[in-house]
Scaffold this motif. Structure first.
Motif, PDB file in Angstrom:
ATOM      1  N   ILE A 226     -97.252 -16.070 -23.182  1.00  0.00           N
ATOM      2  CA  ILE A 226     -98.075 -15.907 -24.393  1.00  0.00           C
ATOM      3  C   ILE A 226     -99.209 -14.928 -24.129  1.00  0.00           C
ATOM      4  O   ILE A 226     -99.452 -14.011 -24.920  1.00  0.00           O
ATOM      5  CB  ILE A 226     -98.629 -17.269 -24.858  1.00  0.00           C
ATOM      6  N   PHE A 227     -99.916 -15.103 -22.988  1.00  0.00           N
ATOM      7  CA  PHE A 227    -101.036 -14.221 -22.678  1.00  0.00           C
ATOM      8  C   PHE A 227    -100.569 -12.809 -22.365  1.00  0.00           C
ATOM      9  O   PHE A 227    -101.253 -11.839 -22.661  1.00  0.00           O
ATOM     10  CB  PHE A 227    -101.868 -14.784 -21.524  1.00  0.00           C
ATOM     11  N   GLU A 228     -99.392 -12.687 -21.754  1.00  0.00           N
ATOM     12  CA  GLU A 228     -98.872 -11.352 -21.449  1.00  0.00           C
ATOM     13  C   GLU A 228     -98.492 -10.606 -22.724  1.00  0.00           C
ATOM     14  O   GLU A 228     -98.726  -9.405 -22.849  1.00  0.00           O
ATOM     15  CB  GLU A 228     -97.645 -11.477 -20.541  1.00  0.00           C
ATOM     16  N   LYS A 229     -97.947 -11.335 -23.686  1.00  0.00           N
ATOM     17  CA  LYS A 229     -97.517 -10.710 -24.937  1.00  0.00           C
ATOM     18  C   LYS A 229     -98.696 -10.354 -25.843  1.00  0.00           C
ATOM     19  O   LYS A 229     -98.731  -9.281 -26.444  1.00  0.00           O
ATOM     20  CB  LYS A 229     -96.558 -11.633 -25.680  1.00  0.00           C
ATOM     21  N   HIS A 230     -99.666 -11.245 -25.942  1.00  0.00           N
ATOM     22  CA  HIS A 230    -100.744 -11.057 -26.909  1.00  0.00           C
ATOM     23  C   HIS A 230    -102.062 -10.627 -26.289  1.00  0.00           C
ATOM     24  O   HIS A 230    -102.952 -10.165 -27.004  1.00  0.00           O
ATOM     25  CB  HIS A 230    -100.957 -12.333 -27.725  1.00  0.00           C
TER      26      HIS A 230
ATOM     27  N   ALA B 129    -103.293 -16.812 -30.016  1.00  0.00           N
ATOM     28  CA  ALA B 129    -101.851 -17.022 -29.873  1.00  0.00           C
ATOM     29  C   ALA B 129    -101.561 -18.381 -29.240  1.00  0.00           C
ATOM     30  O   ALA B 129    -100.641 -19.088 -29.665  1.00  0.00           O
ATOM     31  CB  ALA B 129    -101.246 -15.901 -29.033  1.00  0.00           C
ATOM     32  N   LEU B 130    -102.348 -18.765 -28.233  1.00  0.00           N
ATOM     33  CA  LEU B 130    -102.156 -20.065 -27.594  1.00  0.00           C
ATOM     34  C   LEU B 130    -102.462 -21.198 -28.567  1.00  0.00           C
ATOM     35  O   LEU B 130    -101.703 -22.170 -28.661  1.00  0.00           O
ATOM     36  CB  LEU B 130    -103.044 -20.184 -26.359  1.00  0.00           C
ATOM     37  N   PHE B 131    -103.552 -21.073 -29.314  1.00  0.00           N
ATOM     38  CA  PHE B 131    -103.885 -22.095 -30.311  1.00  0.00           C
ATOM     39  C   PHE B 131    -102.780 -22.205 -31.358  1.00  0.00           C
ATOM     40  O   PHE B 131    -102.424 -23.293 -31.788  1.00  0.00           O
ATOM     41  CB  PHE B 131    -105.215 -21.791 -30.991  1.00  0.00           C
ATOM     42  N   THR B 132    -102.228 -21.075 -31.779  1.00  0.00           N
ATOM     43  CA  THR B 132    -101.166 -21.079 -32.780  1.00  0.00           C
ATOM     44  C   THR B 132     -99.939 -21.803 -32.244  1.00  0.00           C
ATOM     45  O   THR B 132     -99.303 -22.591 -32.956  1.00  0.00           O
ATOM     46  CB  THR B 132    -100.811 -19.647 -33.201  1.00  0.00           C
ATOM     47  N   HIS B 133     -99.609 -21.551 -30.981  1.00  0.00           N
ATOM     48  CA  HIS B 133     -98.471 -22.232 -30.362  1.00  0.00           C
ATOM     49  C   HIS B 133     -98.706 -23.747 -30.349  1.00  0.00           C
ATOM     50  O   HIS B 133     -97.816 -24.530 -30.699  1.00  0.00           O
ATOM     51  CB  HIS B 133     -98.257 -21.699 -28.942  1.00  0.00           C
ATOM     52  N   ARG B 134     -99.908 -24.158 -29.950  1.00  0.00           N
ATOM     53  CA  ARG B 134    -100.238 -25.583 -29.897  1.00  0.00           C
ATOM     54  C   ARG B 134    -100.268 -26.199 -31.292  1.00  0.00           C
ATOM     55  O   ARG B 134     -99.814 -27.327 -31.504  1.00  0.00           O
ATOM     56  CB  ARG B 134    -101.576 -25.791 -29.203  1.00  0.00           C
ATOM     57  N   ILE B 135    -100.790 -25.462 -32.273  1.00  0.00           N
ATOM     58  CA  ILE B 135    -100.842 -25.956 -33.656  1.00  0.00           C
ATOM     59  C   ILE B 135     -99.433 -26.178 -34.191  1.00  0.00           C
ATOM     60  O   ILE B 135     -99.149 -27.193 -34.832  1.00  0.00           O
ATOM     61  CB  ILE B 135    -101.647 -24.988 -34.548  1.00  0.00           C
ATOM     62  N   ASN B 136     -98.538 -25.243 -33.927  1.00  0.00           N
ATOM     63  CA  ASN B 136     -97.150 -25.395 -34.385  1.00  0.00           C
ATOM     64  C   ASN B 136     -96.493 -26.614 -33.741  1.00  0.00           C
ATOM     65  O   ASN B 136     -95.752 -27.352 -34.400  1.00  0.00           O
ATOM     66  CB  ASN B 136     -96.351 -24.135 -34.089  1.00  0.00           C
ATOM     67  N   HIS B 137     -96.768 -26.825 -32.456  1.00  0.00           N
ATOM     68  CA  HIS B 137     -96.199 -27.985 -31.765  1.00  0.00           C
ATOM     69  C   HIS B 137     -96.741 -29.292 -32.357  1.00  0.00           C
ATOM     70  O   HIS B 137     -95.969 -30.229 -32.620  1.00  0.00           O
ATOM     71  CB  HIS B 137     -96.526 -27.911 -30.268  1.00  0.00           C
ATOM     72  N   LEU B 138     -98.044 -29.362 -32.581  1.00  0.00           N
ATOM     73  CA  LEU B 138     -98.635 -30.579 -33.136  1.00  0.00           C
ATOM     74  C   LEU B 138     -98.179 -30.832 -34.567  1.00  0.00           C
ATOM     75  O   LEU B 138     -98.029 -31.986 -34.985  1.00  0.00           O
ATOM     76  CB  LEU B 138    -100.156 -30.505 -33.073  1.00  0.00           C
ATOM     77  N   THR B 139     -97.954 -29.764 -35.321  1.00  0.00           N
ATOM     78  CA  THR B 139     -97.494 -29.907 -36.701  1.00  0.00           C
ATOM     79  C   THR B 139     -96.113 -30.557 -36.736  1.00  0.00           C
ATOM     80  O   THR B 139     -95.870 -31.470 -37.540  1.00  0.00           O
ATOM     81  CB  THR B 139     -97.459 -28.547 -37.403  1.00  0.00           C
ATOM     82  N   THR B 140     -95.221 -30.099 -35.858  1.00  0.00           N
ATOM     83  CA  THR B 140     -93.890 -30.713 -35.826  1.00  0.00           C
ATOM     84  C   THR B 140     -93.977 -32.163 -35.343  1.00  0.00           C
ATOM     85  O   THR B 140     -93.231 -33.021 -35.816  1.00  0.00           O
ATOM     86  CB  THR B 140     -92.935 -29.918 -34.922  1.00  0.00           C
ATOM     87  N   HIS B 141     -94.869 -32.442 -34.419  1.00  0.00           N
ATOM     88  CA  HIS B 141     -95.059 -33.816 -33.947  1.00  0.00           C
ATOM     89  C   HIS B 141     -95.541 -34.713 -35.092  1.00  0.00           C
ATOM     90  O   HIS B 141     -95.058 -35.847 -35.244  1.00  0.00           O
ATOM     91  CB  HIS B 141     -96.070 -33.850 -32.796  1.00  0.00           C
ATOM     92  N   LEU B 142     -96.469 -34.201 -35.898  1.00  0.00           N
ATOM     93  CA  LEU B 142     -97.009 -35.016 -36.995  1.00  0.00           C
ATOM     94  C   LEU B 142     -95.993 -35.221 -38.122  1.00  0.00           C
ATOM     95  O   LEU B 142     -96.095 -36.198 -38.860  1.00  0.00           O
ATOM     96  CB  LEU B 142     -98.283 -34.383 -37.542  1.00  0.00           C
ATOM     97  N   LYS B 143     -95.035 -34.325 -38.256  1.00  0.00           N
ATOM     98  CA  LYS B 143     -93.996 -34.542 -39.266  1.00  0.00           C
ATOM     99  C   LYS B 143     -93.131 -35.739 -38.899  1.00  0.00           C
ATOM    100  O   LYS B 143     -92.659 -36.464 -39.777  1.00  0.00           O
ATOM    101  CB  LYS B 143     -93.135 -33.290 -39.412  1.00  0.00           C
TER     102      LYS B 143
END
Length: 89
Positions: free
Chosen positions: A11-15, A30-44
């Protein structure tokens, strides 16, 4: 663990400016976005997990603050990261 060292480096290399550049605003967003997407799927799957919901709201606030910082600092970098991560629908 869902976020291995290799995934973070990628993630850090890309962004960011490199895999060791963990302080750049783009890399953190980018890291926060990755974590947010993971938590969103968990909350679903777990709608009553209120601690995770609180963490998600906190992360969204941190990402918003970094995006606001980038807007004031360099609008072109802001537009580039928003486009890369598809933050605006």
């Amino acid at each position: 663990m869902y976020l291995a060292k290799e995934v973070k480096e990628k993630i850090f290399e890309k962004h960011g400016k490199g895999k060791n550049d963990t302080g750049s605003a783009e890399g953190q967003i980018a890291l926060f976005t990755h974590r947010i997407n993971h938590l969103t799927t968990h909350l679903k799957n777990n709608p009553k997990d209120f601690n995770t919901e609180r963490s998600l709201v906190s992360l969204v606030g941190k990402r918003r603050a970094l995006l606001d910082y980038l807007t004031k600092k360099d609008i072109l970098r802001y537009r580039a990261i928003v486009k890369e991560l598809n933050l605006r629908k």
